[in-house]
Write an enzyme that holds these catalytic residues in place. Structure first.
Site, PDB file in Angstrom:
ATOM      1  N   ARG A  37       0.850  -1.193   0.000  1.00 16.47           N
ATOM      2  CA  ARG A  37       0.000   0.000   0.000  1.00 16.47           C
ATOM      3  C   ARG A  37       0.887   1.245   0.000  1.00 16.47           C
ATOM      4  O   ARG A  37       1.966   1.253   0.601  1.00 16.47           O
ATOM      5  CB  ARG A  37      -0.898   0.046   1.248  1.00 16.47           C
ATOM      6  CG  ARG A  37      -2.055  -0.920   1.227  1.00 16.47           C
ATOM      7  CD  ARG A  37      -3.148  -0.526   0.218  1.00 16.47           C
ATOM      8  NE  ARG A  37      -4.246  -1.489   0.187  1.00 16.47           N
ATOM      9  CZ  ARG A  37      -4.331  -2.530  -0.643  1.00 16.47           C
ATOM     10  NH1 ARG A  37      -3.399  -2.740  -1.535  1.00 16.47           N
ATOM     11  NH2 ARG A  37      -5.378  -3.336  -0.602  1.00 16.47           N
ATOM     12  N   HIS A  78      -1.024   0.431  -9.700  1.00 15.79           N
ATOM     13  CA  HIS A  78      -1.743  -0.524  -8.837  1.00 15.79           C
ATOM     14  C   HIS A  78      -2.276  -1.690  -9.685  1.00 15.79           C
ATOM     15  O   HIS A  78      -3.489  -1.928  -9.788  1.00 15.79           O
ATOM     16  CB  HIS A  78      -2.893   0.148  -8.075  1.00 15.79           C
ATOM     17  CG  HIS A  78      -3.286  -0.641  -6.851  1.00 15.79           C
ATOM     18  ND1 HIS A  78      -3.702  -0.049  -5.691  1.00 15.79           N
ATOM     19  CD2 HIS A  78      -3.317  -1.975  -6.613  1.00 15.79           C
ATOM     20  CE1 HIS A  78      -3.984  -0.986  -4.790  1.00 15.79           C
ATOM     21  NE2 HIS A  78      -3.746  -2.172  -5.341  1.00 15.79           N
TER      22      HIS A  78
HETATM   23  P1  NDP Z   1      -1.777 -11.605   5.010  1.00 17.05           P
HETATM   24  O1  NDP Z   1      -2.637 -10.986   6.036  1.00 17.05           O
HETATM   25  O2  NDP Z   1      -2.020 -13.027   4.620  1.00 17.05           O
HETATM   26  O3  NDP Z   1      -0.239 -11.516   5.456  1.00 17.05           O
HETATM   27  C1  NDP Z   1       0.278 -10.399   6.088  1.00 17.05           C
HETATM   28  C2  NDP Z   1       1.679 -10.706   6.576  1.00 17.05           C
HETATM   29  O4  NDP Z   1       2.242  -9.503   7.136  1.00 17.05           O
HETATM   30  C3  NDP Z   1       1.706 -11.768   7.669  1.00 17.05           C
HETATM   31  O5  NDP Z   1       2.833 -12.602   7.516  1.00 17.05           O
HETATM   32  C4  NDP Z   1       1.849 -10.931   8.951  1.00 17.05           C
HETATM   33  O6  NDP Z   1       2.500 -11.592  10.027  1.00 17.05           O
HETATM   34  C5  NDP Z   1       2.714  -9.804   8.452  1.00 17.05           C
HETATM   35  N1  NDP Z   1       2.596  -8.616   9.304  1.00 17.05           N
HETATM   36  C6  NDP Z   1       1.490  -7.882   9.583  1.00 17.05           C
HETATM   37  N2  NDP Z   1       1.785  -6.885  10.428  1.00 17.05           N
HETATM   38  C7  NDP Z   1       3.106  -6.989  10.691  1.00 17.05           C
HETATM   39  C8  NDP Z   1       4.001  -6.263  11.508  1.00 17.05           C
HETATM   40  N3  NDP Z   1       3.602  -5.220  12.245  1.00 17.05           N
HETATM   41  N4  NDP Z   1       5.295  -6.653  11.555  1.00 17.05           N
HETATM   42  C9  NDP Z   1       5.721  -7.731  10.863  1.00 17.05           C
HETATM   43  N5  NDP Z   1       4.911  -8.463  10.050  1.00 17.05           N
HETATM   44  C10 NDP Z   1       3.621  -8.097   9.981  1.00 17.05           C
HETATM   45  O7  NDP Z   1      -1.852 -10.648   3.739  1.00 17.05           O
HETATM   46  P2  NDP Z   1      -1.726 -11.020   2.189  1.00 17.05           P
HETATM   47  O8  NDP Z   1      -0.454 -11.761   1.985  1.00 17.05           O
HETATM   48  O9  NDP Z   1      -2.979 -11.642   1.702  1.00 17.05           O
HETATM   49  O10 NDP Z   1      -1.653  -9.560   1.540  1.00 17.05           O
HETATM   50  C11 NDP Z   1      -0.685  -8.616   1.954  1.00 17.05           C
HETATM   51  C12 NDP Z   1      -1.027  -7.230   1.427  1.00 17.05           C
HETATM   52  O11 NDP Z   1      -0.717  -7.151   0.043  1.00 17.05           O
HETATM   53  C13 NDP Z   1      -2.498  -6.850   1.495  1.00 17.05           C
HETATM   54  O12 NDP Z   1      -2.850  -6.376   2.779  1.00 17.05           O
HETATM   55  C14 NDP Z   1      -2.615  -5.780   0.439  1.00 17.05           C
HETATM   56  O13 NDP Z   1      -2.455  -4.515   1.024  1.00 17.05           O
HETATM   57  C15 NDP Z   1      -1.443  -6.060  -0.501  1.00 17.05           C
HETATM   58  N6  NDP Z   1      -1.904  -6.394  -1.860  1.00 17.05           N
HETATM   59  C16 NDP Z   1      -1.593  -5.548  -2.895  1.00 17.05           C
HETATM   60  C17 NDP Z   1      -2.004  -5.838  -4.185  1.00 17.05           C
HETATM   61  C18 NDP Z   1      -1.608  -4.981  -5.349  1.00 17.05           C
HETATM   62  O14 NDP Z   1      -2.118  -5.149  -6.461  1.00 17.05           O
HETATM   63  N7  NDP Z   1      -0.681  -4.062  -5.225  1.00 17.05           N
HETATM   64  C19 NDP Z   1      -2.834  -7.019  -4.480  1.00 17.05           C
HETATM   65  C20 NDP Z   1      -3.057  -7.874  -3.326  1.00 17.05           C
HETATM   66  C21 NDP Z   1      -2.627  -7.556  -2.061  1.00 17.05           C
HETATM   67  P3  NDP Z   1       1.834 -12.902  10.711  1.00 17.05           P
HETATM   68  O15 NDP Z   1       1.945 -13.989   9.667  1.00 17.05           O
HETATM   69  O16 NDP Z   1       2.691 -13.173  11.880  1.00 17.05           O
HETATM   70  O17 NDP Z   1       0.409 -12.552  11.012  1.00 17.05           O
END
Ligand code: NDP
Length: 309
Positions: free
Chosen positions: A224, A272
């Site tokens: 994002r 995007h």
């Molecule tokens: P998930 O919720 O499956 O994974 C998020 C990961 O980030 C998890 O491993 C989580 O840790 C980690 N995380 C969250 N907060 C923290 C923190 N404070 N410190 C360290 N690690 C953290 O999300 P997705 O993989 O499904 O998607 C990720 C993001 O990708 C989406 O939120 C979206 O914004 C973006 N996206 C962008 C797209 C684009 O076209 N540009 C398309 C699709 C998605 P833990 O495993 O321990 O919970």
């Protein structure tokens, strides 16, 4: 008993048609057309106009039609006490992985620079880079980051990842939490941000973080725009600490015409576009949750309110 779709892009008709094609018995409406708001039980949303959800008094849950839910929490009027679901989809993950790998190869083989050189009729071979020369670090080892990490390993990249909770993934060095971030960064030459946007991760891609990466590192932000401090990345690109950046997401979308990213020769931009929810792939899981709600079963892909993702 119906579903309302609330989004502001040009894909409203595609989503309405995709749901009707699979579930002709379920009434589904665009929020812009005439419909009985009291009958609506599910709001399927993507960057909805703030305040629109309050018009639906009998909502049972809110479904994001993408992986991210940041825009729902950003709407102060959204009924966030209700369950919120998001998309976890193999196609969304593999599309993202393909995009990031394309960007990495483009960086490795200097393809962006060679295009500029071609425009200037400049014959100038650069240092040769190979897969084995690079360690890729993924911030966020969730549904998408994990798929990317496995694909990178298949290509032979040294791959590591950072997440909130510790992960154990074959062939991947994993780091977790704030206390392990410095070690993760100091050994990452290509950084990929795949974190959700939350209170904790907003502005995480800042000068302090960039300076912990090795000199010449490359940054890819496909998560994002709110993760990135724009002035900070411009500063470390200009002083040579970073060799370049690939950006797919921005604070404001579309990005304003006068933003310095457009003209910066070390910034490589896409609109995007890295990965987009495909209705064919995603609608079945939306309908599965609708059925679960109707039969009182637990919903799939629920968002944690406390974590914000
Ligand atoms: P998930 O919720 O499956 O994974 C998020 C990961 O980030 C998890 O491993 C989580 O840790 C980690 N995380 C969250 N907060 C923290 C923190 N404070 N410190 C360290 N690690 C953290 O999300 P997705 O993989 O499904 O998607 C990720 C993001 O990708 C989406 O939120 C979206 O914004 C973006 N996206 C962008 C797209 C684009 O076209 N540009 C398309 C699709 C998605 P833990 O495993 O321990 O919970």
């Amino acid at each position: 008993m119906s579903i309302v779709i609330i989004r502001q892009d040009d894909k409203m008709d595609v989503w309405v048609a995709a749901i009707k094609a699979i579930a002709p018995d379920i009434p589904v409406y665009s929020y812009l057309e005439e419909h009985d708001k009291e009958e609506v039980e599910v709001a399927l949303v993507w960057k909805h106009p703030n305040g629109t959800l309050v018009a639906y008094p009998n909502l049972k849950y809110i479904a994001s039609s993408g992986a991210g839910v940041d825009f729902i929490f950003e709407d102060a009027d959204a009924p966030t006490h209700l369950p919120i679901t998001r998309v976890v989809d193999t196609m969304l993950a593999s599309d993202m992985s393909e995009y990031v790998i394309a960007v990495i190869f483009s960086h490795l083989k200097h393809l962006n620079q060679y295009k500029i050189n071609q425009i200037n009729s400049l014959w100038k071979p650069m240092d040769y880079h190979r897969i084995a020369d690079f360690t890729v670090g993924i911030m966020g080892l969730g549904a998408i980051g994990t798929v990317l990490s496995k694909d990178l390993i298949r290509f032979g990249f040294k791959t590591q990842g950072w997440s909130l909770s510790k992960k154990s993934l074959k062939g991947i060095k994993t780091y977790a939490g704030q206390e392990e971030l410095t070690n993760f960064l100091s050994t990452t030459q290509i950084l990929v941000c795949l974190l959700p946007l939350t209170h904790t991760t907003t502005g995480i891609l800042n000068k302090d973080l960039f300076e912990q990466l090795p000199i010449g590192a490359y940054v890819i932000n496909v998560a994002r725009g709110g993760h990135l401090v724009d002035e900070d990345i411009l500063q470390v690109l200009d002083n040579g600490h970073l060799s370049g950046a690939a950006l797919d997401v921005y604070h404001q979308e579309p990005l304003s015409k006068d933003h310095p990213f457009w003209q910066h020769d070390k910034v490589h931009m896409t609109p995007h576009y890295a990965s987009v929810s495909d209705t064919q792939s995603v609608v079945p899981q939306i309908l599965e949750n609708y059925k679960r709600m109707k039969s009182g079963k637990p919903l799939l892909n629920l968002v944690s309110k406390s974590k914000g993702y």
